[in-house]
Design an enzyme around this catalytic site. Structure first.
Site, PDB file in Angstrom:
ATOM      1  N   GLY A 118      24.439  25.077  47.105  1.00 42.38           N
ATOM      2  CA  GLY A 118      23.890  24.921  48.449  1.00 42.38           C
ATOM      3  C   GLY A 118      24.864  25.512  49.451  1.00 42.38           C
ATOM      4  O   GLY A 118      25.988  25.866  49.089  1.00 42.38           O
ATOM      5  N   LYS A 119      24.457  25.646  50.674  1.00 44.16           N
ATOM      6  CA  LYS A 119      25.376  26.113  51.726  1.00 44.16           C
ATOM      7  C   LYS A 119      24.792  25.750  53.070  1.00 44.16           C
ATOM      8  O   LYS A 119      23.570  25.652  53.209  1.00 44.16           O
ATOM      9  CB  LYS A 119      25.542  27.640  51.649  1.00 44.16           C
ATOM     10  CG  LYS A 119      26.800  28.143  52.311  1.00 44.16           C
ATOM     11  CD  LYS A 119      27.962  28.047  51.349  1.00 44.16           C
ATOM     12  CE  LYS A 119      29.234  28.629  51.901  1.00 44.16           C
ATOM     13  NZ  LYS A 119      30.191  28.886  50.808  1.00 44.16           N
TER      14      LYS A 119
END
Ligand code: GLU
Length: 433
Positions: A118-119
């Site tokens: 994720g980011k």
């Protein structure tokens, strides 16, 4: 690069320079082809599972309200909770965050830790925000993405321009809103509030470890090798210091304020001391005997053995790849080399230790932090560093061996290894419903 791949590359090259997500998809397609990945699996892996855009109203110090845009992208949760940092930068775009989230999935798979990718990001210039504004921005962003994240869902961390202090606020806000301790919701915190000892240095330490490994495979030692480092933030400065302490000569460094060069090697501890006391934590203004100021971009083309790009993506492109003199490029940053530049570097016999392997030290120690937070059982720094080195060396060896077997670059080998692990998890879990 084999002839048959040039089609995929040619289509993407135009978009690549401007768009990291196109770059991510190109890399995945190239490696997917080598792996014989089915179009179905490729389609799943190319696309993030969830993309959240949030509006973040912040009362500024002068009383007016500014609305910032933020994102959290969950690329994949097939191998475990999503994991990845949060970036504060004026150039953040949704496609950049999508690419960075995808690289996190592959990174966690290469080092074989039980996370997906994720980011997050906020479009802002943190150098223009006061401490109070930064805190209010962070706390409201946390509240806005809280419905999607959690210790078993998605665990943020630091990235470009985000620090332990920001992670502390993040944890504190989640704790306040959920009404119970939420240490494991974010990693990269200060040690006093649940951070792992050694996390701050972990990415740079990982860069140093893979540099030692690649040199060893080539029958060389770290002592006396010449190194240039682009970026002097959390990754570049620590990598420079640890390489310096291992006997390397760091002859050039650069950050957004400019570059420094000393053919006999820079005094990295002294430079770090200078940066720590400079208001914006930049290298500008540093001087010492034998040191000359150079334009920042020249650091990439210095006559060195090892180049460590440790700033932003898209730095080594078709325009400068032909001038790079370093034999070895160790990617401290995420996505510093475009696919087009990769082809040029490979033709010129350069060895690129790819980002998803080279800079994985940070997320590996984030994994240790998360485990410690869940167990309320804390390790000393030596234990962290020993386990980090084991994981980095094992991953390097896996990638190196696969590259030899398949006669491909380290990037393609790392991607193949990662994709095969992600694809296997998708196959075993099946598709719901
Ligand atoms: N932002 C870092 C990276 O790109 C660390 C991510 C993490 O620790 O979750 O790998």
């Amino acid at each position: 690069m084999a002839q048959k791949d040039s089609g995929v590359l040619a289509q993407a090259v135009q978009a690549v320079e401007a768009n990291p997500y196109e770059m991510f998809k190109t890399q995945v397609r190239l490696a997917g082809k080598k792996l014989g990945l089915s179009p179905d699996l490729l389609a799943i892996i190319e696309t993030p599972e969830r993309v959240l855009e949030v509006a973040i109203p912040v009362r500024m110090d002068d009383g007016h309200i500014e609305v910032f845009t933020g994102y959290r992208v969950q690329h994949s949760s097939v191998r475990g909770p999503c994991k990845g940092g949060i970036r504060y930068h004026p150039a953040v775009t949704v496609d950049e965050v999508k690419a960075l989230a995808g690289w996190m999935t592959l990174k966690c798979a290469v080092v074989d830790i039980p996370f997906g990718g994720g980011k997050g990001g906020i479009v802002c210039d943190p150098t223009k925000l006061s401490e109070g504004e930064l805190e209010r921005l962070t706390r409201r962003y946390t509240a806005m993405i809280l419905p999607l994240i959690g210790p078993n869902r998605d665990i943020p961390a630091p990235d470009v321009n985000t620090t332990a202090k920001i992670m502390n606020w993040f944890m504190d806000t989640a704790t306040a809103l959920r009404g119970e301790p939420m240490y494991a919701i974010v990693t990269g915190k200060d040690v006093a509030v649940g951070g792992a000892r050694g996390r701050r240095e972990a990415t740079g330490r990982g860069v140093m470890i893979v540099t030692q490994e690649v040199l060893a495979r080539l029958g060389k030692r770290v002592e006396g090798i010449r190194v240039a480092v682009q970026g002097f933030g959390n990754v570049g400065s620590v990598a420079a210091l640890l390489l310096h302490q291992s006997g390397a000569k760091v002859v050039g460094v650069a950050d957004i304020s400019g570059g420094l060069y000393n053919p006999n090697g820079l005094n990295i501890p002294e430079l770090l001391e200078y940066v720590e006391h400079s208001p914006k934590r930049l290298i500008a203004g540093y001087s010492a005997p034998g040191v000359s100021a150079i334009p920042a971009e020249e650091v990439l083309t210095l006559d060195v053995d090892v180049l460590v790009p440790a700033a932003l993506e898209g730095q080594i492109t078709e325009r400068n790849a032909g001038q790079i003199k370093a034999k070895i490029i160790v990617e401290g940053a995420n996505g510093p080399t475009t696919p087009e530049a990769d082809v040029i570097l490979e033709e010129r016999g350069r060895i690129v230790v790819p980002d998803i392997l080279a800079n994985a030290g940070g997320v590996v120690v984030s994994y240790f932090e998360w485990v410690q937070n869940l167990q309320y059982f804390y390790w000393d720094e030596t234990e962290t560093n020993v386990k980090l080195a084991q994981i980095m060396r094992r991953a390097f060896n896996d990638v190196w061996t696969l590259a030899q077997e398949k006669r491909v670059s380290l990037r393609i080998a790392a991607q193949i290894l990662a994709l095969s692990r992600v694809a296997e998890a998708i196959r075993l879990r099946g598709i719901f419903p």
